[in-house]
Design an enzyme around this catalytic site. Structure first.
Site, PDB file in Angstrom:
ATOM      1  N   GLY A 134     -59.208 -18.257  49.534  1.00 40.93           N
ATOM      2  CA  GLY A 134     -59.575 -16.849  49.400  1.00 40.93           C
ATOM      3  C   GLY A 134     -59.352 -16.438  47.955  1.00 40.93           C
ATOM      4  O   GLY A 134     -58.273 -16.039  47.554  1.00 40.93           O
ATOM      5  N   ARG A 140     -70.599 -27.778  41.011  1.00 42.97           N
ATOM      6  CA  ARG A 140     -70.620 -26.480  40.344  1.00 42.97           C
ATOM      7  C   ARG A 140     -71.334 -26.677  39.006  1.00 42.97           C
ATOM      8  O   ARG A 140     -71.415 -27.778  38.492  1.00 42.97           O
ATOM      9  CB  ARG A 140     -69.198 -25.977  40.140  1.00 42.97           C
ATOM     10  CG  ARG A 140     -68.430 -25.819  41.466  1.00 42.97           C
ATOM     11  CD  ARG A 140     -67.215 -24.947  41.295  1.00 42.97           C
ATOM     12  NE  ARG A 140     -66.397 -24.928  42.494  1.00 42.97           N
ATOM     13  CZ  ARG A 140     -66.568 -24.068  43.501  1.00 42.97           C
ATOM     14  NH1 ARG A 140     -67.519 -23.167  43.457  1.00 42.97           N
ATOM     15  NH2 ARG A 140     -65.765 -24.095  44.553  1.00 42.97           N
ATOM     16  N   ILE A 148     -66.608 -20.249  52.490  1.00 39.54           N
ATOM     17  CA  ILE A 148     -65.469 -20.326  53.408  1.00 39.54           C
ATOM     18  C   ILE A 148     -64.642 -19.045  53.293  1.00 39.54           C
ATOM     19  O   ILE A 148     -63.987 -18.626  54.227  1.00 39.54           O
ATOM     20  CB  ILE A 148     -64.633 -21.585  53.123  1.00 39.54           C
ATOM     21  CG1 ILE A 148     -63.761 -21.925  54.314  1.00 39.54           C
ATOM     22  CG2 ILE A 148     -63.814 -21.443  51.861  1.00 39.54           C
ATOM     23  CD1 ILE A 148     -63.240 -23.324  54.326  1.00 39.54           C
ATOM     24  N   ASP A 149     -64.726 -18.383  52.136  1.00 40.94           N
ATOM     25  CA  ASP A 149     -63.919 -17.179  51.907  1.00 40.94           C
ATOM     26  C   ASP A 149     -64.471 -15.955  52.648  1.00 40.94           C
ATOM     27  O   ASP A 149     -63.835 -14.914  52.672  1.00 40.94           O
ATOM     28  CB  ASP A 149     -63.867 -16.846  50.402  1.00 40.94           C
ATOM     29  CG  ASP A 149     -63.159 -17.907  49.596  1.00 40.94           C
ATOM     30  OD1 ASP A 149     -62.542 -18.785  50.214  1.00 40.94           O
ATOM     31  OD2 ASP A 149     -63.224 -17.852  48.355  1.00 40.94           O
ATOM     32  N   ILE A 158     -58.573 -27.967  55.185  1.00 39.16           N
ATOM     33  CA  ILE A 158     -59.300 -27.005  56.021  1.00 39.16           C
ATOM     34  C   ILE A 158     -60.789 -27.034  55.691  1.00 39.16           C
ATOM     35  O   ILE A 158     -61.658 -27.038  56.556  1.00 39.16           O
ATOM     36  CB  ILE A 158     -58.711 -25.591  55.831  1.00 39.16           C
ATOM     37  CG1 ILE A 158     -57.323 -25.530  56.458  1.00 39.16           C
ATOM     38  CG2 ILE A 158     -59.636 -24.516  56.409  1.00 39.16           C
ATOM     39  CD1 ILE A 158     -56.595 -24.226  56.257  1.00 39.16           C
TER      40      ILE A 158
HETATM   41  N1  LIG Z   1     -75.202 -16.160  37.633  1.00 41.52           N
HETATM   42  C1  LIG Z   1     -75.711 -17.347  37.979  1.00 41.52           C
HETATM   43  N2  LIG Z   1     -77.001 -17.628  37.715  1.00 41.52           N
HETATM   44  C2  LIG Z   1     -77.524 -18.832  38.062  1.00 41.52           C
HETATM   45  N3  LIG Z   1     -76.818 -19.808  38.667  1.00 41.52           N
HETATM   46  C3  LIG Z   1     -75.527 -19.590  38.945  1.00 41.52           C
HETATM   47  C4  LIG Z   1     -74.900 -18.349  38.620  1.00 41.52           C
HETATM   48  N4  LIG Z   1     -73.604 -18.413  39.028  1.00 41.52           N
HETATM   49  C5  LIG Z   1     -73.440 -19.651  39.578  1.00 41.52           C
HETATM   50  N5  LIG Z   1     -74.587 -20.348  39.530  1.00 41.52           N
HETATM   51  C6  LIG Z   1     -74.799 -21.720  40.009  1.00 41.52           C
HETATM   52  O1  LIG Z   1     -74.577 -21.775  41.417  1.00 41.52           O
HETATM   53  C7  LIG Z   1     -73.925 -22.991  41.771  1.00 41.52           C
HETATM   54  C8  LIG Z   1     -72.745 -22.743  42.631  1.00 41.52           C
HETATM   55  O2  LIG Z   1     -71.945 -21.681  42.099  1.00 41.52           O
HETATM   56  P1  LIG Z   1     -70.403 -21.569  42.421  1.00 41.52           P
HETATM   57  O3  LIG Z   1     -69.920 -20.273  41.911  1.00 41.52           O
HETATM   58  O4  LIG Z   1     -69.691 -22.796  41.917  1.00 41.52           O
HETATM   59  O5  LIG Z   1     -70.300 -21.687  43.994  1.00 41.52           O
HETATM   60  P2  LIG Z   1     -70.742 -20.711  45.147  1.00 41.52           P
HETATM   61  O6  LIG Z   1     -72.209 -20.707  45.193  1.00 41.52           O
HETATM   62  O7  LIG Z   1     -70.126 -21.329  46.323  1.00 41.52           O
HETATM   63  O8  LIG Z   1     -70.191 -19.362  44.790  1.00 41.52           O
HETATM   64  C9  LIG Z   1     -73.587 -23.699  40.480  1.00 41.52           C
HETATM   65  O9  LIG Z   1     -74.469 -24.796  40.329  1.00 41.52           O
HETATM   66  C10 LIG Z   1     -73.774 -22.655  39.405  1.00 41.52           C
HETATM   67  O10 LIG Z   1     -74.281 -23.211  38.197  1.00 41.52           O
HETATM   68  O1  LIG Z   2     -61.594 -26.746  43.770  1.00 38.40           O
HETATM   69  P1  LIG Z   2     -62.963 -26.190  43.946  1.00 38.40           P
HETATM   70  O2  LIG Z   2     -63.937 -27.165  44.480  1.00 38.40           O
HETATM   71  O3  LIG Z   2     -63.450 -25.499  42.734  1.00 38.40           O
HETATM   72  O4  LIG Z   2     -62.873 -25.127  45.092  1.00 38.40           O
HETATM   73  C1  LIG Z   2     -61.950 -24.095  45.126  1.00 38.40           C
HETATM   74  C2  LIG Z   2     -62.595 -22.811  45.550  1.00 38.40           C
HETATM   75  O5  LIG Z   2     -63.565 -22.991  46.521  1.00 38.40           O
HETATM   76  C3  LIG Z   2     -63.501 -21.962  47.494  1.00 38.40           C
HETATM   77  O6  LIG Z   2     -63.056 -22.548  48.674  1.00 38.40           O
HETATM   78  C4  LIG Z   2     -64.827 -21.339  47.780  1.00 38.40           C
HETATM   79  O7  LIG Z   2     -65.437 -21.056  46.622  1.00 38.40           O
HETATM   80  P2  LIG Z   2     -67.030 -20.985  46.522  1.00 38.40           P
HETATM   81  O8  LIG Z   2     -67.457 -19.964  47.530  1.00 38.40           O
HETATM   82  O9  LIG Z   2     -67.275 -20.561  45.127  1.00 38.40           O
HETATM   83  O10 LIG Z   2     -67.572 -22.332  46.831  1.00 38.40           O
HETATM   84  C5  LIG Z   2     -62.477 -20.980  46.979  1.00 38.40           C
HETATM   85  O11 LIG Z   2     -61.753 -20.380  47.988  1.00 38.40           O
HETATM   86  C6  LIG Z   2     -61.637 -21.863  46.122  1.00 38.40           C
HETATM   87  O12 LIG Z   2     -61.013 -21.142  45.119  1.00 38.40           O
END
Ligand SMILES: Nc1ncnc2c1ncn2[C@@H]1O[C@H](COP(=O)(O)OP(=O)(O)O)[C@@H](O)[C@H]1O
Ligand SMILES: O=P(O)(O)OC[C@H]1O[C@](O)(COP(=O)(O)O)[C@@H](O)[C@@H]1O
Ligand SMILES: [Mg+2]
EC number: 2.7.1.11
Length: 492
Positions: free
Chosen positions: A266, A166, A221-222, A379
């Site tokens: 979720g 992240r 996954i959500d 999971i």
């Molecule tokens: N608004 C945004 N603009 C650019 N990059 C973002 C933004 N939000 C999240 N990211 C980047 O996307 C990546 C994953 O985001 P994250 O929220 O952790 O997981 P997911 O993509 O599963 O929702 C991270 O490297 C984060 O820095």
């Molecule tokens: O502990 P971590 O790696 O931050 O992940 C927890 C989160 O990841 C998830 O499984 C999925 O989140 P993303 O879609 O942001 O990857 C959420 O349901 C959960 O809150």
């Protein structure tokens, strides 16, 4: 809600007859002129050349809504995914990279495998690199060369062989590296945060006038990504959740007044909890973020637990991790914390509920046993099941065909057809369980749990649904805005 100005500037809309609107994805030709095109090498491929009409018609589009009435406008459509007759790259010129970002999800390795094998076997691409540990890997780690041989059996494993993280999204540094290393196809696998990042990368690439295709493969996954039918890995997660629910049921039914409590993932959307509950039939109560609940008093959770234990001696509760966060915040003084991507860190609703239920039963002098099971990371870590494996393969192939054809997009299944969706459509809203929908009603009737909702809550939810249905008016010019409004109102 209409599109923010920035998104509106990038929106590509085309109107057709009878209220048809194409919400198109960007293409090289939007900002680069005189690009050569090449015949698609698939036409000579022994496996594909025999398929009648293997190439999709350039004008094929997929409707966003398939349930219509006699007088409905044809509505919003997306460009259909699939191989085009002509492509914008010669095989030997393609330099592709793949990155995985955000949390884990079953199927990540399958998507990686099929991107590598698909590029190599369908389009004879040999320069494919893996970016390590998410976005930051673009500028802080070596790029891993990948071949069909090196990824041959990775789909049997959970997680991602590339690593993920992240945070770390630095658009300028990422695009500098893409440019310096001569990468011209970027495959980005990740959730809503990741797709926002992909959109930023695309915009910067376009500003610099680079011939680089950005293909997003939505992972969550959500199942909370908007527009698409469902995300890969979701099926596998629901299946694996059954094992935890079964264990909770065994524990609960083997004790006097036994309660089994299972927490599932979720954050904002309770799809895993809802589908796992519907699949199991052993669950007596399912709590999700979209449906607020309360503990005390008439119609509350405690009253229901007491009744259920009297009737049946045991019960199983499934709670999505994002449920009841407002209740916990009221009873525990905890500072708001965020993760590296800016996502709010959740308080453990399962642990909190366990204590609350224990305290209530103690005060009522009720003998009981509660077992709390948190299988969330177990999971998430499994490899994808058979149907998700096939889905991952199709997503990867669609992504490759789109990038070869010069588009930048998020790929996804819409009403059973694969489509190229503009980034802003999947990042501007979130897919949530609609508690006014038939699916949630089915769940309520299968568990027999209280709905916890007052008439006022139901009216508010209905109003929100109406707004959400009307909310998306794709506008890039005033005229488009006016036309789109007319379309939404059913005027021609
Ligand atoms: N608004 C945004 N603009 C650019 N990059 C973002 C933004 N939000 C999240 N990211 C980047 O996307 C990546 C994953 O985001 P994250 O929220 O952790 O997981 P997911 O993509 O599963 O929702 C991270 O490297 C984060 O820095
Ligand atoms: O502990 P971590 O790696 O931050 O992940 C927890 C989160 O990841 C998830 O499984 C999925 O989140 P993303 O879609 O942001 O990857 C959420 O349901 C959960 O809150
Ligand atoms: Mg997310």
């Amino acid at each position: 809600m209409s599109l923010p100005d920035d998104d509106a500037a990038y929106a590509k809309l085309q109107e057709g007859d009878y209220g048809y609107l194409l919400d198109d994805v960007p293409h090289f030709t939007d900002y680069l002129s005189d690009l050569p095109t090449f015949p698609n090498p698939l036409q000579d491929h022994p496996a594909y050349s025999t398929v009648k009409q293997y190439f999709v018609n350039a004008d094929d589009t997929v409707p966003e809504k398939v349930v219509v009435q006699k007088n409905s406008p044809r509505g919003v459509h997306f460009r259909r995914a699939g191989p085009r007759q002509r492509v914008y790259f010669e095989s030997e010129d393609v330099k592709a990279c793949i990155v995985t970002c955000g949390g884990l999800c079953p199927g990540l390795n399958t998507v990686i495998r099929e991107l590598v094998c698909g590029l190599s076997h369908m389009y004879n691409v040999n320069d494919i690199f893996g970016i390590q540990n998410g976005y930051k890997g673009f500028y802080s780690s070596n790029y891993l060369p990948m071949t069909p041989k090196s990824v041959n059996d990775i789909h049997k494993r959970g997680g991602t062989v590339l690593g993920t993280s992240r945070g770390g999204h630095d658009t300028k540094k990422i695009v500098d590296n893409i440019q310096d290393r001569g990468i011209n196809q970027v495959y980005i696998i990740g959730g809503d945060g990741t797709q926002k990042g992909a959109y930023e990368i695309y915009k910067e690439i376009r500003r610099r006038g680079l011939k680089v295709a950005v293909a997003g493969v939505p992972k969550t996954i959500d199942n909370d990504i908007a527009v698409i039918d469902k995300s890969f890995g979701f099926d596998s997660a629901v299946e694996e959740a059954q094992r935890a629910i079964d264990a909770a049921h065994v524990e609960a039914s083997s004790a006097e007044n036994g309660i089994g409590l299972v927490k599932l993932m979720g954050r904002y959307s309770g799809f895993i909890a809802m589908y796992a509950t519907l699949a199991s039939r052993d669950v007596d109560c399912c709590l999700i973020p979209e449906s607020p609940f309360y503990l005390e008093g008439e119609g509350g959770l405690f009253e229901y637990i007491e009744r259920r234990l009297k009737e049946n001696n045991h019960m199983v509760i499934v709670v999505a991790e994002g449920a009841g966060q407002d209740l916990i915040a009221k009873s525990i003084a905890a500072a708001d914390q965020i993760d590296a991507s800016g996502n709010k860190l959740l308080l453990d609703v399962g642990l909190w509920l366990t204590h609350k239920i224990k305290d209530y039963c103690k005060a009522k002098k009720m003998e009981m046993t509660i077992k709390y099971i948190d299988p969330t990371y177990m999971i998430r870590a499994i490899p994808s099941n058979a149907s998700d494996n096939v889905y991952c393969t199709l997503l990867a192939h669609s992504a490759i065909h789109g990038a070869m054809a010069g588009y930048s997009f998020t790929v996804g299944m819409v009403n059973g057809r694969h489509a190229y969706i503009p980034f802003h459509r999947v990042t501007s809203t979130r897919n949530k369980v609609k508690i006014t929908d038939r699916m949630w009603a089915r769940l309520l009737s299968s568990t027999n749990q209280p709905s916890f909702l007052s008439q006022k809550d139901i009216d508010a939810a209905r109003e929100a649904d109406k707004l959400a249905n009307k909310s998306y008016l794709p506008v890039n010019t005033k005229e488009h805005g006016e036309n789109a409004k007319k379309l939404a109102n059913g005027e021609k």
